[in-house]
Structure formats: structure tokens, C-alpha cells
Design a protein around this motif. Sequence first.
Motif, PDB file in Angstrom:
ATOM      1  N   SER A 120       0.818  -1.215   0.000  1.00  0.00           N
ATOM      2  CA  SER A 120       0.000   0.000   0.000  1.00  0.00           C
ATOM      3  C   SER A 120       0.854   1.268   0.000  1.00  0.00           C
ATOM      4  CB  SER A 120      -0.926   0.006   1.210  1.00  0.00           C
ATOM      5  OG  SER A 120      -0.161   0.002   2.392  1.00  0.00           O
ATOM      6  N   SER A 121       2.076   1.184   0.481  1.00  0.00           N
ATOM      7  CA  SER A 121       2.926   2.372   0.530  1.00  0.00           C
ATOM      8  C   SER A 121       3.779   2.537  -0.716  1.00  0.00           C
ATOM      9  CB  SER A 121       3.832   2.304   1.754  1.00  0.00           C
ATOM     10  OG  SER A 121       4.674   1.176   1.648  1.00  0.00           O
ATOM     11  N   PHE A 122       3.734   1.579  -1.636  1.00  0.00           N
ATOM     12  CA  PHE A 122       4.514   1.685  -2.867  1.00  0.00           C
ATOM     13  C   PHE A 122       3.892   2.727  -3.786  1.00  0.00           C
ATOM     14  CE2 PHE A 122       5.950  -3.023  -2.515  1.00  0.00           C
ATOM     15  CZ  PHE A 122       6.684  -2.703  -1.395  1.00  0.00           C
ATOM     16  N   ARG A 123       4.669   3.208  -4.753  1.00  0.00           N
ATOM     17  CA  ARG A 123       4.188   4.262  -5.650  1.00  0.00           C
ATOM     18  C   ARG A 123       3.813   3.696  -7.008  1.00  0.00           C
ATOM     19  NH1 ARG A 123       7.970   9.323  -5.836  1.00  0.00           N
ATOM     20  NH2 ARG A 123       6.123  10.092  -6.922  1.00  0.00           N
ATOM     21  N   GLY A 124       2.818   4.335  -7.629  1.00  0.00           N
ATOM     22  CA  GLY A 124       2.451   4.011  -8.998  1.00  0.00           C
ATOM     23  C   GLY A 124       1.835   2.631  -9.136  1.00  0.00           C
ATOM     24  N   SER A 125       2.183   1.965 -10.235  1.00  0.00           N
ATOM     25  CA  SER A 125       1.600   0.653 -10.509  1.00  0.00           C
ATOM     26  C   SER A 125       2.101  -0.405  -9.538  1.00  0.00           C
ATOM     27  CB  SER A 125       1.914   0.224 -11.942  1.00  0.00           C
ATOM     28  OG  SER A 125       3.311   0.062 -12.099  1.00  0.00           O
ATOM     29  N   HIS A 126       3.177  -0.111  -8.839  1.00  0.00           N
ATOM     30  CA  HIS A 126       3.705  -1.073  -7.864  1.00  0.00           C
ATOM     31  C   HIS A 126       2.749  -1.283  -6.696  1.00  0.00           C
ATOM     32  CE1 HIS A 126       7.458  -1.251  -9.960  1.00  0.00           C
ATOM     33  NE2 HIS A 126       7.707   0.024  -9.788  1.00  0.00           N
ATOM     34  N   SER A 127       1.775  -0.391  -6.555  1.00  0.00           N
ATOM     35  CA  SER A 127       0.784  -0.572  -5.492  1.00  0.00           C
ATOM     36  C   SER A 127      -0.585  -0.962  -6.030  1.00  0.00           C
ATOM     37  CB  SER A 127       0.658   0.718  -4.679  1.00  0.00           C
ATOM     38  OG  SER A 127       0.093   1.729  -5.476  1.00  0.00           O
ATOM     39  N   ARG A 128      -0.725  -1.055  -7.366  1.00  0.00           N
ATOM     40  CA  ARG A 128      -2.034  -1.328  -7.948  1.00  0.00           C
ATOM     41  C   ARG A 128      -2.115  -2.634  -8.722  1.00  0.00           C
ATOM     42  NH1 ARG A 128      -1.180   3.790  -9.809  1.00  0.00           N
ATOM     43  NH2 ARG A 128      -1.777   5.367  -8.312  1.00  0.00           N
ATOM     44  N   LEU A 129      -1.088  -2.948  -9.497  1.00  0.00           N
ATOM     45  CA  LEU A 129      -1.135  -4.122 -10.366  1.00  0.00           C
ATOM     46  C   LEU A 129      -0.573  -5.337  -9.648  1.00  0.00           C
ATOM     47  CD1 LEU A 129       0.034  -2.465 -13.695  1.00  0.00           C
ATOM     48  CD2 LEU A 129      -2.270  -2.736 -12.814  1.00  0.00           C
ATOM     49  N   THR A 130      -1.295  -6.438  -9.732  1.00  0.00           N
ATOM     50  CA  THR A 130      -0.955  -7.614  -8.930  1.00  0.00           C
ATOM     51  C   THR A 130       0.418  -8.170  -9.278  1.00  0.00           C
ATOM     52  OG1 THR A 130      -3.299  -8.152  -8.837  1.00  0.00           O
ATOM     53  CG2 THR A 130      -1.766  -9.869  -8.207  1.00  0.00           C
TER      54      THR A 130
END
Length: 128
Positions: free
Chosen positions: A22-32
Motif C-alpha cells: 500500500s505504501s509503494f508508488r504508482g503501478s507497484h501498489s495497484r497491479l498484482t
Amino acid sequence: MTRIKRGYIARRRRTRIRLFASSFRGSHSRLTRAITQQKIRALVSAHRDRDKKKSNFRHLWITRINAEIRERGVSYSYSKLINDLYKRQLLLNRKILAQIAISNRDCLYMISNEIRKEVDWKEYIGII
């Protein structure tokens, strides 16, 4: 044949992974897929840096002891002080010596003088 939806089990697994990222930025927090790759990378870095942290603290302690020794002229050098501690069989690790060097400089001065007297005296007796 009826269609089977990949129900709540896969969704639960993905949300659990997303909580980690959850604390990652960009797609690193959205895409599985990106989340799983970043999770592996983060855990590898954490494992590696736990060992590196120990090494960094040891370097810090050695630097503090050496600086205090050279500033006060307490002893000849850091390596000779440590060598004399081993000869005298005093169990003071570098962390404790660094704390003594910062908080109570006179105590470090007294320790090194006592060690030097004892070691020099024993070497003198051995020569004669």
C-alpha cells in the motif's frame, strides 16, 4: 457448462498482497504482478540490509573509539588498544568502548593507561 467465477479466495489473496504494497508508488501498489515482484524485491533488500546494519554499526563504533584515542592521545592507536585489551583479557566489546568514549572520556583514558602499564610491565619482566 456454467461459468465459474474465481470467487473470493483469489480476491482475498490479492487484497492481502495489496496491503503489503500500500505504501509503494504508482503501478507497484495497484497491479498484482508488479506488486508481487516488488514484494520479493523488498523482502530481499530487508534481509540483506539487516546484516549490513550490523556492519555499519561496528564501523561507527570503531571510528568513535579511534577518534577519541587520537584526540586525547590516550593510546598509540586503535589497533594497539584492542590488542592490549586482548592481552589483558578484558571483555569490553567495541559498542561498550564507544559508549565510554562518548559519555565518560576520562574512564577510557584510565582504562587505556592501566592496560598500557600492565602490558608494558609484563613485557619488561619478560625481557629481563
